[in-house]
Enzyme design. Structure first.
Site, mmCIF file in Angstrom:
data_model
loop_
_atom_site.group_PDB
_atom_site.id
_atom_site.type_symbol
_atom_site.label_atom_id
_atom_site.label_comp_id
_atom_site.label_asym_id
_atom_site.label_seq_id
_atom_site.Cartn_x
_atom_site.Cartn_y
_atom_site.Cartn_z
ATOM 1 N N GLU A 116 30.129 75.142 45.449
ATOM 2 C CA GLU A 116 30.867 74.356 44.331
ATOM 3 C C GLU A 116 30.375 72.712 44.079
ATOM 4 O O GLU A 116 30.993 72.491 43.522
ATOM 5 C CB GLU A 116 32.464 74.286 44.871
ATOM 6 C CG GLU A 116 32.715 73.550 46.214
ATOM 7 C CD GLU A 116 32.540 74.300 47.446
ATOM 8 O OE1 GLU A 116 33.043 73.745 48.721
ATOM 9 O OE2 GLU A 116 31.922 75.522 47.661
ATOM 10 N N TYR A 140 30.637 79.497 49.356
ATOM 11 C CA TYR A 140 32.014 78.725 48.802
ATOM 12 C C TYR A 140 32.475 78.139 50.257
ATOM 13 O O TYR A 140 32.854 78.789 50.964
ATOM 14 C CB TYR A 140 32.920 79.220 47.922
ATOM 15 C CG TYR A 140 32.324 79.587 46.662
ATOM 16 C CD1 TYR A 140 32.239 78.449 45.755
ATOM 17 C CD2 TYR A 140 32.329 80.951 45.996
ATOM 18 C CE1 TYR A 140 31.918 78.806 44.381
ATOM 19 C CE2 TYR A 140 31.932 81.137 44.919
ATOM 20 C CZ TYR A 140 31.552 80.199 44.154
ATOM 21 O OH TYR A 140 31.452 80.267 42.495
ATOM 22 N N HIS A 162 34.717 74.762 50.074
ATOM 23 C CA HIS A 162 35.813 73.977 49.789
ATOM 24 C C HIS A 162 36.456 73.311 50.837
ATOM 25 O O HIS A 162 37.578 73.447 51.334
ATOM 26 C CB HIS A 162 36.979 75.044 49.050
ATOM 27 C CG HIS A 162 36.497 75.735 47.722
ATOM 28 N ND1 HIS A 162 36.366 74.856 46.720
ATOM 29 C CD2 HIS A 162 36.181 77.107 47.587
ATOM 30 C CE1 HIS A 162 35.983 75.764 45.841
ATOM 31 N NE2 HIS A 162 35.744 76.942 46.209
ATOM 32 N N VAL A 201 46.995 82.143 44.923
ATOM 33 C CA VAL A 201 45.631 82.839 45.566
ATOM 34 C C VAL A 201 44.455 82.359 45.815
ATOM 35 O O VAL A 201 43.965 81.567 44.650
ATOM 36 C CB VAL A 201 45.645 84.204 44.947
ATOM 37 C CG1 VAL A 201 44.490 85.052 45.682
ATOM 38 C CG2 VAL A 201 47.049 85.042 45.045
ATOM 39 N N LYS A 226 32.795 83.525 50.442
ATOM 40 C CA LYS A 226 33.893 82.608 50.980
ATOM 41 C C LYS A 226 33.483 82.017 52.118
ATOM 42 O O LYS A 226 32.675 82.380 52.846
ATOM 43 C CB LYS A 226 35.332 83.420 50.994
ATOM 44 C CG LYS A 226 35.719 83.865 49.749
ATOM 45 C CD LYS A 226 35.980 82.773 48.686
ATOM 46 C CE LYS A 226 36.939 81.788 49.139
ATOM 47 N NZ LYS A 226 37.229 80.841 47.975
ATOM 48 N N ARG A 252 34.280 90.771 46.810
ATOM 49 C CA ARG A 252 32.753 90.405 46.198
ATOM 50 C C ARG A 252 31.760 90.457 47.557
ATOM 51 O O ARG A 252 32.298 90.737 48.514
ATOM 52 C CB ARG A 252 32.829 88.916 45.793
ATOM 53 C CG ARG A 252 33.785 88.598 44.643
ATOM 54 C CD ARG A 252 33.989 87.256 44.145
ATOM 55 N NE ARG A 252 34.911 86.464 45.014
ATOM 56 C CZ ARG A 252 35.385 85.114 44.962
ATOM 57 N NH1 ARG A 252 34.739 84.439 43.904
ATOM 58 N NH2 ARG A 252 36.096 84.625 46.017
ATOM 59 N N ASP A 297 42.014 76.122 46.120
ATOM 60 C CA ASP A 297 41.087 76.137 46.897
ATOM 61 C C ASP A 297 40.621 74.863 47.334
ATOM 62 O O ASP A 297 40.204 74.568 48.215
ATOM 63 C CB ASP A 297 39.623 76.753 46.096
ATOM 64 C CG ASP A 297 39.590 78.345 46.214
ATOM 65 O OD1 ASP A 297 40.064 78.687 47.385
ATOM 66 O OD2 ASP A 297 39.298 79.016 45.105
ATOM 67 N N SER A 322 46.716 63.523 29.657
ATOM 68 C CA SER A 322 47.317 63.685 30.891
ATOM 69 C C SER A 322 47.842 62.281 31.422
ATOM 70 O O SER A 322 46.646 61.715 32.037
ATOM 71 C CB SER A 322 46.620 64.696 31.839
ATOM 72 O OG SER A 322 47.093 64.821 32.849
#
Length: 367
Positions: A118, A94, A96, A298, A75, A15, A270, A220
């Site tokens: 994010e 991003y 994370h 990944v 990233k 990207r 992530d 859940s």
């Protein structure tokens, strides 16, 4: 403002953080844009396309980082990029942070303003910069799961759809958010038997209303997760806690409940992953096996489909880049409380509470 677009250097990342039309919009507004050579190649965007829309092309990453007041990336900065970060610089990408204390500590030490896609909140309380990549990752999770269920990939040898007289695969999706919803839609199209688990009953009601008959919803809890692990051929980890580390819903011991050759796709990797046995992998080496269970973890799934992902991401990030360039950090933050939520670090302090709490570091509000 001087805006820099470095080439992404994370493994198998295709990207780019700005389209040529973005360079056109920014330069027409009076800003300077410097793009590292080859930055758009993985998404089918040439240097010439950027030049034709007002950007200048830099021959090295160091030139871009040294030039820019605002760095726009896809990233998080990799370890060999950390020395290039400059105090006072704005970095919009991003991050994370909750998945890596090392990244958090090193970026913090550089004194940059870290603005995380994010955790940026939209006017309706949504996460507009996370949503498109979650859509991509959710859809890809079924595509990848189908591949790794094949026996040559060490999977169970299961066709998701089955055939007449043979049952389809059973897919359990942990989390009914954007990733989970998109995964379920694609899995349903494959005619698989799908169950979505979530702790939000209202969300489950919504999903029950919009999903086809082969998608069911289950609350859940520990009992229901373990029950689904026994049934599942494919398990998708799609849990998100904004800014914080993902909760670990499946322990190493729980893998004993699963069928040999079953597949786990942990989209939450992530943010640290929701399986105890999760560890980050790359597109070049995407899987590993623990106790007979195939793990696909990944950390940049959408990076593999750069042509789709770049356009989807830039559609939502460009308005914020323009606002930052035109108004500056302080004015943008003053006008938009949701943008303040994206500022994870500022002047050497952590300004995002979940990140600070994850690593027991001091928290300081941006304003």
């Amino acid at each position: 403002m001087r805006i820099g677009i470095p080439r992404e250097v994370k493994s198998d990342e295709y990207r780019v953080a700005l389209l040529p039309v973005g360079a056109d919009e920014l330069t027409r507004a009076g800003h300077e844009v410097l793009v590292e050579t080859g930055a758009g190649a993985g998404s089918g965007l040439s240097d010439e396309m950027y030049s034709a829309h007002g950007a200048r092309i830099a021959s090295t990453a160091a030139e871009v980082w040294d030039f820019a007041d605002l760095i726009v990336k896809v990233k998080e900065p990799q370890s060999f990029e950390w020395p290039l970060l400059r105090s006072g610089q704005l970095i919009f990408t991003y991050f994370h942070f909750a998945a890596s204390e090392e990244l958090t500590s090193n970026v913090l030490a550089r004194g940059v303003t870290a603005i995380a896609y994010e955790t940026l909140r939209g006017p309706r309380g949504d996460l507009p910069c996370l949503t498109p990549m979650s859509e991509v990752a959710g859809r890809m999770s079924i595509q990848e799961g189908a591949k790794y269920l094949e026996r040559p990939q060490l999977g169970r040898g299961i066709l998701l759809a089955g055939v007449p007289g043979v049952a389809p695969a059973h897919i359990a999706i942990l989390g009914g958010g954007v990733v989970g919803k998109n995964a379920a839609r694609i899995a349903a199209g494959f005619q698989a038997d799908v169950v979505i688990l979530d702790v939000n009953v209202d969300r489950l009601r919504y999903l029950e209303d919009i999903m086809p008959p082969n998608v069911n919803t289950v609350f859940s809890d520990r009992h229901n997760i373990r029950e689904q692990l026994q049934l599942a051929d494919l398990v998708i980890g799609a849990v998100l806690v904004e800014g914080a580390r993902a909760p670990r819903l499946v322990t190493h011991e729980d893998l004993k409940l699963m069928k040999p050759g079953a597949v786990i796709i942990d989209v939450a990797v992530d943010q640290g992953g929701c399986f105890e046995t999760t560890r980050p992998t790359t597109h070049s080496s995407p899987t590993y096996v623990v106790d007979g269970i195939v793990h696909y973890c990944v950390t940049n799934m959408p990076g593999a489909v750069g042509r789709t992902s770049t356009h989807a991401l830039c559609n939502v990030t460009l308005p914020y880049v323009l606002r930052l360039a035109n108004q500056g950090l302080e004015a943008t933050a003053a006008a938009d409380p949701g943008f303040v939520n994206a500022i994870n670090m500022h002047k050497g302090k952590i300004t995002n509470k979940p990140v600070a709490e994850t690593f027991k570091m001091p928290f300081s509000a941006f304003r």
